[in-house]
Design a protein around this motif. Structure first.
Motif, PDB file in Angstrom:
ATOM      1  N   GLU A 254       0.830  -1.200   0.000  1.00 60.35           N
ATOM      2  CA  GLU A 254       0.000   0.000   0.000  1.00 60.35           C
ATOM      3  C   GLU A 254       0.869   1.256   0.000  1.00 60.35           C
ATOM      4  N   GLU A 255       1.943   1.257   0.802  1.00 61.56           N
ATOM      5  CA  GLU A 255       2.860   2.398   0.799  1.00 61.56           C
ATOM      6  C   GLU A 255       3.547   2.526  -0.561  1.00 61.56           C
ATOM      7  N   PHE A 256       3.836   1.409  -1.162  1.00 68.44           N
ATOM      8  CA  PHE A 256       4.469   1.400  -2.485  1.00 68.44           C
ATOM      9  C   PHE A 256       3.592   2.111  -3.507  1.00 68.44           C
ATOM     10  N   VAL A 257       2.303   1.783  -3.532  1.00 64.42           N
ATOM     11  CA  VAL A 257       1.386   2.422  -4.476  1.00 64.42           C
ATOM     12  C   VAL A 257       1.214   3.896  -4.126  1.00 64.42           C
ATOM     13  N   THR A 258       1.201   4.225  -2.846  1.00 62.55           N
ATOM     14  CA  THR A 258       1.040   5.621  -2.429  1.00 62.55           C
ATOM     15  C   THR A 258       2.193   6.483  -2.938  1.00 62.55           C
ATOM     16  N   LEU A 259       3.430   6.027  -2.741  1.00 66.14           N
ATOM     17  CA  LEU A 259       4.571   6.807  -3.212  1.00 66.14           C
ATOM     18  C   LEU A 259       4.582   6.878  -4.743  1.00 66.14           C
ATOM     19  N   ALA A 260       4.200   5.800  -5.411  1.00 65.37           N
ATOM     20  CA  ALA A 260       4.151   5.811  -6.872  1.00 65.37           C
ATOM     21  C   ALA A 260       3.137   6.827  -7.378  1.00 65.37           C
ATOM     22  N   SER A 261       2.019   6.978  -6.666  1.00 57.10           N
ATOM     23  CA  SER A 261       1.012   7.954  -7.089  1.00 57.10           C
ATOM     24  C   SER A 261       1.538   9.382  -6.951  1.00 57.10           C
ATOM     25  N   ILE A 262       2.378   9.639  -5.924  1.00 56.93           N
ATOM     26  CA  ILE A 262       2.974  10.979  -5.760  1.00 56.93           C
ATOM     27  C   ILE A 262       3.966  11.255  -6.876  1.00 56.93           C
ATOM     28  N   VAL A 263       4.799  10.261  -7.206  1.00 58.30           N
ATOM     29  CA  VAL A 263       5.743  10.412  -8.318  1.00 58.30           C
ATOM     30  C   VAL A 263       4.987  10.642  -9.622  1.00 58.30           C
ATOM     31  N   GLU A 264       3.871   9.932  -9.796  1.00 53.26           N
ATOM     32  CA  GLU A 264       3.066  10.086 -11.010  1.00 53.26           C
ATOM     33  C   GLU A 264       2.576  11.512 -11.170  1.00 53.26           C
ATOM     34  N   LYS A 265       2.149  12.118 -10.100  1.00 49.17           N
ATOM     35  CA  LYS A 265       1.594  13.473 -10.170  1.00 49.17           C
ATOM     36  C   LYS A 265       2.675  14.551 -10.243  1.00 49.17           C
ATOM     37  N   GLU A 266       3.898  14.226  -9.827  1.00 48.39           N
ATOM     38  CA  GLU A 266       4.959  15.238  -9.807  1.00 48.39           C
ATOM     39  C   GLU A 266       5.538  15.504 -11.194  1.00 48.39           C
ATOM     40  N   THR A 267       5.576  14.505 -12.054  1.00 48.27           N
ATOM     41  CA  THR A 267       6.207  14.698 -13.357  1.00 48.27           C
ATOM     42  C   THR A 267       5.498  13.856 -14.404  1.00 48.27           C
ATOM     43  N   GLY A 268       5.399  14.424 -15.592  1.00 47.09           N
ATOM     44  CA  GLY A 268       4.818  13.701 -16.712  1.00 47.09           C
ATOM     45  C   GLY A 268       5.865  13.161 -17.668  1.00 47.09           C
ATOM     46  N   GLN A 269       7.149  13.394 -17.350  1.00 42.70           N
ATOM     47  CA  GLN A 269       8.235  12.927 -18.209  1.00 42.70           C
ATOM     48  C   GLN A 269       8.724  11.567 -17.725  1.00 42.70           C
ATOM     49  N   ALA A 270       8.669  10.595 -18.633  1.00 45.77           N
ATOM     50  CA  ALA A 270       9.018   9.226 -18.253  1.00 45.77           C
ATOM     51  C   ALA A 270      10.458   9.107 -17.775  1.00 45.77           C
ATOM     52  N   ASP A 271      11.380   9.867 -18.400  1.00 46.88           N
ATOM     53  CA  ASP A 271      12.792   9.725 -18.036  1.00 46.88           C
ATOM     54  C   ASP A 271      13.129  10.426 -16.725  1.00 46.88           C
ATOM     55  N   GLU A 272      12.174  11.149 -16.131  1.00 51.57           N
ATOM     56  CA  GLU A 272      12.420  11.827 -14.865  1.00 51.57           C
ATOM     57  C   GLU A 272      11.869  11.063 -13.669  1.00 51.57           C
ATOM     58  N   ARG A 273      11.005  10.119 -13.905  1.00 48.54           N
ATOM     59  CA  ARG A 273      10.277   9.522 -12.787  1.00 48.54           C
ATOM     60  C   ARG A 273      11.228   8.837 -11.788  1.00 48.54           C
ATOM     61  N   ALA A 274      12.189   8.069 -12.285  1.00 48.82           N
ATOM     62  CA  ALA A 274      13.114   7.388 -11.375  1.00 48.82           C
ATOM     63  C   ALA A 274      13.985   8.388 -10.604  1.00 48.82           C
ATOM     64  N   HIS A 275      14.259   9.566 -11.222  1.00 48.03           N
ATOM     65  CA  HIS A 275      15.037  10.609 -10.546  1.00 48.03           C
ATOM     66  C   HIS A 275      14.201  11.251  -9.440  1.00 48.03           C
ATOM     67  N   VAL A 276      12.933  11.564  -9.768  1.00 50.05           N
ATOM     68  CA  VAL A 276      12.033  12.130  -8.758  1.00 50.05           C
ATOM     69  C   VAL A 276      11.845  11.139  -7.618  1.00 50.05           C
ATOM     70  N   ALA A 277      11.692   9.856  -7.959  1.00 47.49           N
ATOM     71  CA  ALA A 277      11.523   8.836  -6.920  1.00 47.49           C
ATOM     72  C   ALA A 277      12.729   8.792  -5.996  1.00 47.49           C
ATOM     73  N   SER A 278      13.919   9.004  -6.554  1.00 46.52           N
ATOM     74  CA  SER A 278      15.121   8.963  -5.716  1.00 46.52           C
ATOM     75  C   SER A 278      15.118  10.086  -4.689  1.00 46.52           C
ATOM     76  N   VAL A 279      14.586  11.254  -5.062  1.00 43.79           N
ATOM     77  CA  VAL A 279      14.508  12.373  -4.124  1.00 43.79           C
ATOM     78  C   VAL A 279      13.609  12.012  -2.941  1.00 43.79           C
ATOM     79  N   PHE A 280      12.447  11.436  -3.213  1.00 46.16           N
ATOM     80  CA  PHE A 280      11.528  11.087  -2.131  1.00 46.16           C
ATOM     81  C   PHE A 280      12.086   9.938  -1.286  1.00 46.16           C
ATOM     82  N   ILE A 281      12.763   8.984  -1.916  1.00 44.77           N
ATOM     83  CA  ILE A 281      13.384   7.894  -1.155  1.00 44.77           C
ATOM     84  C   ILE A 281      14.458   8.464  -0.212  1.00 44.77           C
ATOM     85  N   ASN A 282      15.263   9.395  -0.730  1.00 41.85           N
ATOM     86  CA  ASN A 282      16.304  10.007   0.103  1.00 41.85           C
ATOM     87  C   ASN A 282      15.690  10.776   1.269  1.00 41.85           C
ATOM     88  N   ARG A 283      14.594  11.476   1.023  1.00 38.45           N
ATOM     89  CA  ARG A 283      13.940  12.231   2.095  1.00 38.45           C
ATOM     90  C   ARG A 283      13.356  11.286   3.146  1.00 38.45           C
TER      91      ARG A 283
END
Length: 410
Positions: A254-283
């Motif tokens: 459930e937490e996995f889907v929750t964080l994925a939904s935040i990454v989804e809404k933060e960027t529409g560029q496919a090549d940025e999603r893993a970078h954005v995810a890294s920021v939230f993982i680091n935080r």
């Protein structure tokens, strides 16, 4: 007494034979003619029965000729009818232009045939029905399937039958992109004119519907599409979750889907999603607030989404809601949208970076930073871009930033 010669006075004589006389034509016995030994052993002929009269024989011949004539006529008529029916079944039909034809669920062969003739698609409903019924008796062939079909101009009855047996009906599509909420997806399904039936009365959980383009034939219900979306999203999430990186600071699916939904809404560029995810993982690893702007919007407006003409105010950033990650620490209580495969993969396998900040860079992407000083410099550049856009007469409200730059992930 004088002796009389019997040969002269008609007395009895045996002509020199001892066997007496045979009967003559008048019933008088004549002389008996002896048989030879061969003739005596030969069987006597049985008397022939009386023969039919010529008139009786003529009536029987006439009757038999009539029967044979009728049999030949019926056979010729049957062969002619068979060739006529099969020729009509295979020759081009009366349809002048391509048309759509719908076979409703549960429709019988007679109903389908009559509807085809009524719409000018076939010339004779009886021929279509009888021949199709004959084909249906073949266990290797399927029955006619419900759906909407495009029938070509001049299509023969045979071609129409094969098309309806194939089930290759016209397919429609409804597109449900990534990042929509359940309410927004339901609104699209409700507005699609090619779907039928009501939507489920109870909304499924946020994040449980798979964004995708769904193809369907006319008559498909909205509930069927929803069921497909739920089942497809569940399979996708479980497959990606099982192959996730082992060191993620995420404990449940459930937490996995929750964080994925935040990454989804933060960027529409496919090549940025893993970078954005890294920021939230680091935080999350450092115990920092996520400070994601889309969580503010979901906390304020829920699944309805923010009105397009409303900006986010400073007061919105400070407003306490269960989803506002500028106020709460860690993840919100649930997803804020329905994430797609790319966002799920990005969270399961984020980039290995030291970045803790990002802000819009004016090109549709984001500028990333490891320190607050770098981030503040990126924010200043974004403010300059925003100011230039506001001074441009052609700039529209949609082109202006939705988030106060002072609140952008700092």
């Amino acid at each position: 007494m004088p002796v009389t010669d019997s040969s002269q006075n008609g007395g009895s004589q045996n002509n020199g034979t001892p066997f007496g006389r045979d009967a003559d034509a008048n019933g008088q016995k004549g002389p008996i003619i002896p048989k030879s030994p061969t003739e005596a052993l030969r069987p006597e002929k049985v008397p022939e029965p009386p023969r039919r009269s010529r008139k009786a024989r003529s009536q029987l011949v006439i009757f038999l000729n009539f029967v044979m004539t009728m049999i030949v006529f019926v056979m010729v008529a049957a062969v002619a009818t068979f060739f006529y029916v099969m020729n009509s079944f295979q020759e081009p039909g009366p349809l002048q232009t391509n048309t759509n034809f719908t076979v409703r669920e549960g429709a019988g062969l007679a109903e389908i045939a009559n509807s085809l003739e009524r719409n000018g698609i076939v010339s004779d409903a009886r021929i279509f029905r009888y021949v199709t019924q004959t084909y249906k008796r073949d266990a290797r062939r399927d029955s006619l399937k419900a759906g909407e079909y495009e029938i070509k101009a001049g299509a023969s009855m045979k071609e129409i039958m094969e098309l309806l047996q194939s089930g290759k009906s016209i397919l429609y599509a409804v597109s449900l992109p990534e990042g929509l909420t359940v309410k927004q997806m339901f609104a699209r399904l409700a507005a699609d004119p090619n779907l039928v039936g009501d939507l489920p009365a109870e909304l499924p959980p946020e994040g449980s519907l798979r964004p995708d383009t769904y193809k369907f034939s006319r008559g498909t219900t909205r509930a069927e599409i929803v069921s497909q979306m739920i089942a497809s999203q569940q399979r996708l999430v479980e497959q990606i979750w099982e192959k996730r990186d082992p060191d993620l600071p995420i404990q449940t699916i459930e937490e996995f889907v929750t964080l994925a939904s935040i990454v989804e809404k933060e960027t529409g560029q496919a090549d940025e999603r893993a970078h954005v995810a890294s920021v939230f993982i680091n935080r999350l690893n450092k115990g920092m607030r996520l400070q994601s702007d889309p969580t503010i919007i979901y906390g304020l407006f829920g699944g309805d989404g923010k009105p397009s003409d409303r900006p986010i105010y400073r007061s919105d950033i400070r407003k306490e809601t269960p989803y506002n990650t500028y106020v709460i620490r860690g993840l919100p209580p649930g997803p804020i949208a329905n994430p797609g495969r790319a966002a799920l993969e990005a969270v399961a396998h984020p980039w290995k970076t030291d970045d803790l900040y990002f802000v819009a860079d004016g090109t549709g992407g984001h500028a990333f930073a490891q320190t607050l000083e770098q981030h503040n410099a990126n924010v200043r550049r974004w403010r300059e871009i925003e100011a230039e856009r506001r001074e441009t007469p052609e700039a529209t409200l949609d082109e202006a930033p939705e988030v106060d730059p002072d609140a952008a992930n700092n």
